[in-house]
Each structure stands twice: as structure tokens, then as C-alpha cells.
Write a protein that holds these residues in place. Structure first.
Motif, PDB file in Angstrom:
ATOM      1  N   TYR A   1       0.818  -1.210   0.000  1.00 13.95           N
ATOM      2  CA  TYR A   1       0.000   0.000   0.000  1.00 13.95           C
ATOM      3  C   TYR A   1       0.852   1.260   0.000  1.00 13.95           C
ATOM      4  O   TYR A   1       0.506   2.258  -0.650  1.00 13.95           O
TER       5      TYR A   1
ATOM      6  N   LEU B   1      -9.782   3.920   0.556  1.00 14.34           N
ATOM      7  CA  LEU B   1      -9.938   2.557   1.040  1.00 14.34           C
ATOM      8  C   LEU B   1     -11.386   2.301   1.406  1.00 14.34           C
ATOM      9  O   LEU B   1     -11.989   3.050   2.181  1.00 14.34           O
TER      10      LEU B   1
ATOM     11  N   ASP C   1     -14.284  -0.502   3.059  1.00 12.39           N
ATOM     12  CA  ASP C   1     -14.195  -1.340   4.256  1.00 12.39           C
ATOM     13  C   ASP C   1     -15.512  -2.052   4.502  1.00 12.39           C
ATOM     14  O   ASP C   1     -16.581  -1.595   4.084  1.00 12.39           O
TER      15      ASP C   1
ATOM     16  N   HIS D   1      -8.347  -7.789   4.947  1.00 11.58           N
ATOM     17  CA  HIS D   1      -7.995  -6.404   4.624  1.00 11.58           C
ATOM     18  C   HIS D   1      -7.777  -5.626   5.909  1.00 11.58           C
ATOM     19  O   HIS D   1      -8.377  -5.906   6.937  1.00 11.58           O
TER      20      HIS D   1
ATOM     21  N   GLU E   1      -7.806  -2.594   8.646  1.00 10.40           N
ATOM     22  CA  GLU E   1      -8.734  -1.556   9.112  1.00 10.40           C
ATOM     23  C   GLU E   1      -8.256  -0.231   8.520  1.00 10.40           C
ATOM     24  O   GLU E   1      -7.080   0.124   8.656  1.00 10.40           O
ATOM     25  N   PRO E   2      -9.122   0.531   7.841  1.00  9.65           N
ATOM     26  CA  PRO E   2      -8.666   1.675   7.042  1.00  9.65           C
ATOM     27  C   PRO E   2      -7.950   2.782   7.804  1.00  9.65           C
ATOM     28  O   PRO E   2      -6.935   3.290   7.325  1.00  9.65           O
TER      29      PRO E   2
ATOM     30  N   LEU F   1      -4.348   4.060   6.853  1.00 15.94           N
ATOM     31  CA  LEU F   1      -4.190   5.426   6.341  1.00 15.94           C
ATOM     32  C   LEU F   1      -3.262   6.261   7.209  1.00 15.94           C
ATOM     33  O   LEU F   1      -2.552   7.139   6.707  1.00 15.94           O
TER      34      LEU F   1
ATOM     35  N   GLY G   1     -10.883   7.238   3.970  1.00 10.46           N
ATOM     36  CA  GLY G   1     -11.219   5.908   4.456  1.00 10.46           C
ATOM     37  C   GLY G   1     -12.694   5.774   4.769  1.00 10.46           C
ATOM     38  O   GLY G   1     -13.377   6.747   5.101  1.00 10.46           O
ATOM     39  N   THR G   2     -13.171   4.556   4.686  1.00  9.15           N
ATOM     40  CA  THR G   2     -14.566   4.231   4.958  1.00  9.15           C
ATOM     41  C   THR G   2     -14.756   3.873   6.414  1.00  9.15           C
ATOM     42  O   THR G   2     -13.959   3.128   6.988  1.00  9.15           O
TER      43      THR G   2
END
Length: 453
Positions: free
Chosen positions: A43, A60, A62, A82, A84-85, A89, A103-104
């Protein structure tokens, strides 16, 4: 070549980073990084490439659960792992300097104070580059991880989301922009009367406030939204500064664009301050035939179990055991995602697709806009949507990573720049500056009299 819309108007671009890429079989591509789901370096390298290319932001998505509607498909997909955003970030913010970090985070399974504090912290740590993608979770698997046997009803989710947004944004305005004084001689750290409490008591939340994080150089994080149902559109028009959306045709994009801009104006907001950025899934070749060959290479890697599970997930029903070569059966209403369900039902009906045809159609972009062609072809199509009032920019969904993003940067961006449609350098340092969005004013509310932190 299509003439440019306006000399001072340029396309906004996000790099939508999804593990091994957006194609459901992308992880099987020979050049994909199959270990991307648990590699920070993967990333970090992508974020640095996107920043060097002057993208507005990386994004990202989520979910807070593993979708287990088809266990056989689960073990054939690279979607189960995946990061955690916000954690990821924060790391990406530390290895970049300019690019936005969006991020979501769900309003269904979070508390407003915690989320407001987390995103305000990311905004400070990144020097004003954060964005919050406000979503309402849609899957039952997620609900069961948070003490619920069944998910909230669709309408309830959006009512909760509206109140959640209002609490979060008011918490972000707890402090005046000039609250910090730091006067060692006088012994004053923050300006008296610069702090305001919230004292919120609503249908879903009770939050006193204030927030213990100061506003950033961009005021507060950019609010992004991704719903396209009736409830989603209303929420987006009232709250969103950027809208991520999925469309299949120019006409769909134009109708949505016009509708949202009108709704935003009806809320007394400036329509130019709500940017619409459809997802775009590009497969780029030296020729159209070469691009199609590359796309078919990915399509041939789709296992039928995975394809069927993908359709089941997006429709919110279990199609296990249904003949994949039969037409799509009647799909009942569910409490899941309304807009994506309708998009798939409409697509299958419009093009008379079998279930297999449907999963092949959406395996790359999950209902987003799919572009297969030369760099010039793709630049033409992006420009046409942009100049036809269907988009203010695009969220680029690379088929596989890292190669798909690299190809877009190396081949499509130079063509967009040649046409004057994309920046060559950043003109600012914050996400709001990149997107051309104003710094939000501190809302007026009751202040704590004589408050000194």
C-alpha cells in the motif's frame, strides 16, 4: 479530440486501492501481488506512486465482517483479508506529503465521538489530508459482529446516519480555528471562550462533547458518501462534499449528476462544492484488441463459485444451487444495499443476461463503469463523461495491483495532461485544496464560558 470543458476546470482523480485489485480474480493475475492483503509496503508503494502522479487522494473501502454466504467461494477469493482503514491510512499519511487519504467508516457500527476523534486525529497527523467515506453497512454478517441478530432496517440505517453525521461534524467544530495560543509567559495555552460543547440528545445518540482534538489546516475532514438509493441521495445531498457512485451508462450518470446537484441546491448548499466521482475500471492495451485480450485473461480466471457468490452478495440474496446459465430470478426487496441491487437487476433485464453473463459483466468493476481500450480511448471516454455533466472526476479502480494502476499512470494520465484535463503539480497541500473545496466555517453554538484547556 473533444474540446476541453473549461480552461480552469480539471478532472479530479482518486486511486481506489483494493488489496490485489478490483477484478474478482485479480489476485490470480501473474503480475498481481497475492500477499497484498497483509503487506503495508504494498500500500505504501501504491500511495507514493499515486502521489507522484498527483492524484487527489487514495481511497480505502471497508466492511466489518467476512461475508460467508458461500463458504466454497470464500476460500477462492482474496477479499477476506484487509486492513482496518484508519490504521492503514495513518501509516500511509506518514510516508506521503500531499495526497489525500480517504477511508470508509460505517455509521451503523461506530459511535460518533470515537469516529470524530479518530478522523480528526488522522486529519491532524496528515496536515489536513483526511476524508471520511460515510456509509451505512448493509450485510447481516457485519450486524452479528456487533450484538445484533438482524441488521437495522434500510430507512433506520439512513436516519441513524444523518444524526451520526450531524454529531460528528459538530464535534469537529468544538474548537475555534485560532483556539491555540501557547503563551508561555502568560500561562495561557488555549484562548478563553474558544471552546463549544454539543449537549446532543437525539433519537440514536446522546453526546455531550466537546472533542479533545483541534481543527486542522483544512478545518475538518472532507465528507464523502456513496449511497445512490433514494435515502442515500437525500443523505448525500444534505451532507456530502464528494460522492462515489457506480454507473453503467452516460445517461445514468447524467441523470444522477443533475438530480444530486439540484438536491444539493435545495438544501441551500453550493452544488459546485459536492463533487461526483463515479468508479472507473480501466483495462489498457496497445490496441483495442490487445486490451480485450488482457481483459479476457482476467475473465478466464473467474471460478464459477466466486462469480455466483459475487452476484449473491451484491443482490443481498443466496443464489447457491441456482443454475448459472438460467436467467436471473425475481429478486425480492431486502434490507441490504438498494442502489447496487437495482443496478444489477436493471443490467440483467436490459441486456437479457444469464446469471453467468451477469457475473462476467460485473466481475471486474462490481457494477462500476468498465473501460477496455487504448489509453487514448479511455481518455476520450473520461473526458466525454466529464464534459457531458456526468462526472466531476473518477475513482480509478485498477483491475489488478500494482500493474493496473501503474499502466493508468504511465499511459492515460499523459494523455489527459496533454488535453489540459489533469494537473501536472499540486497547487496546495490539503485535500480540500486539491478538490477545490472551501474550509468549512466553525458552526455557531453555545460556548463554554471562560473555558481554558
Amino acid at each position: 479530440m473533444i474540446m476541453s470543458k473549461a480552461q480552469n476546470k480539471q478532472i479530479k482523480l482518486g486511486a481506489f486501492l483494493m488489496q490485489t485489485g478490483h477484478h474478482i480474480a485479480g489476485w490470480r493475475h501473474p503480475d498481481a501481488d497475492a500477499e497484498a492483503s497483509f503487506s503495508f509496503q504494498h500500500y505504501a508503494d501504491l500511495a507514493k506512486r499515486a502521489e507522484a502522479a498527483k492524484f487527489d487522494a487514495v481511497f480505502l473501502a471497508d466492511s466489518v465482517g467476512v461475508r460467508q454466504s458461500d463458504n466454497a467461494a470464500l476460500f477462492r477469493s482474496a477479499r477476506s483479508f484487509h486492513f482496518e482503514p484508519l490504521t492503514l491510512l495513518s501509516g500511509l499519511a506518514a510516508v506521503t506529503e500531499k495526497i489525500g487519504v480517504i477511508g470508509t467508516a460505517s455509521t451503523s457500527f461506530n459511535e460518533p465521538y470515537t469516529l470524530a476523534r479518530q478522523f480528526a486525529s488522522l486529519d491532524q497527523l496528515s496536515n489536513g489530508r483526511a476524508g471520511w467515506n460515510l456509509v451505512t453497512s448493509s450485510s447481516g454478517e457485519e450486524a452479528k459482529n456487533y450484538g445484533l441478530e438482524t441488521h437495522y432496517a434500510h430507512q433506520t440505517r439512513y436516519q441513524r446516519a444523518q444524526e451520526f453525521h450531524d454529531v460528528v461534524t459538530n464535534l469537529w467544530n468544538s474548537w475555534d480555528d485560532d483556539a491555540y495560543v501557547g503563551d508561555k509567559e502568560a500561562g495561557i495555552y488555549t484562548k478563553p471562550n474558544s471552546l463549544r460543547s454539543l449537549h446532543h440528545r437525539g433519537e440514536f445518540f446522546s453526546v455531550a462533547g466537546p472533542l479533545n482534538v483541534a481543527r486542522s489546516s483544512q478545518g475538518h475532514p472532507v465528507v464523502v458518501q456513496a449511497g445512490a438509493s433514494e435515502a442515500g441521495r437525500s443523505l448525500a445531498a444534505a451532507t456530502a462534499e464528494v460522492i462515489f457512485v457506480a454507473h453503467q451508462t452516460l445517461e445514468e450518470g447524467q441523470r444522477f449528476y443533475k438530480d444530486i446537484k439540484n438536491r444539493v441546491a435545495a438544501f441551500g448548499r453550493n452544488p459546485d462544492h459536492t463533487l461526483i466521482m463515479p468508479g472507473a475500471f480501466p483495462v489498457i492495451g496497445e490496441s483495442r484488441a490487445h486490451a480485450q485480450e488482457k481483459f479476457e485473461q482476467l475473465q478466464n480466471l473467474i471460478h464459477p463459485e466466486v462469480g455466483l457468490a459475487l452476484v449473491s452478495s451484491l443482490l443481498g440474496i443466496d443464489l447457491t444451487g441456482v443454475d448459472v446459465d438460467s436467467p436471473l430470478p425475481a429478486i425480492p426487496e431486502t434490507e441490504g444495499a438498494k442502489s447496487r441491487r437495482q443496478l444489477l437487476v436493471d443490467l440483467a433485464g436490459r441486456e437479457q443476461l444469464s446469471i453467468r453473463d451477469l457475473y462476467l459483466k460485473i466481475a471486474g468493476a462490481r457494477g462500476h463503469w468498465q473501460l477496455v481500450g487504448t489509453a487514448n480511448d479511455i481518455a476520450d471516454q473520461l473526458q466525454h463523461w466529464f464534459e457531458s455533466n456526468a462526472a466531476d472526476g473518477f475513482n480509478i479502480m485498477a483491475p489488478w495491483l500494482p500493474g493496473g494502476l501503474i499502466e493508468f499512470i504511465e499511459h492515460v494520465l499523459p494523455e489527459l495532461r496533454r488535453r489540459g484535463l489533469f494537473r501536472t503539480e499540486y497547487s496546495g497541500s490539503t485535500l480540500r485544496e486539491h478538490l477545490g473545496l472551501p474550509i468549512p466555517a466553525v458552526h455557531s453554538s453555545r460556548k463554554l464560558q471562560g473555558a481554558v484547556a
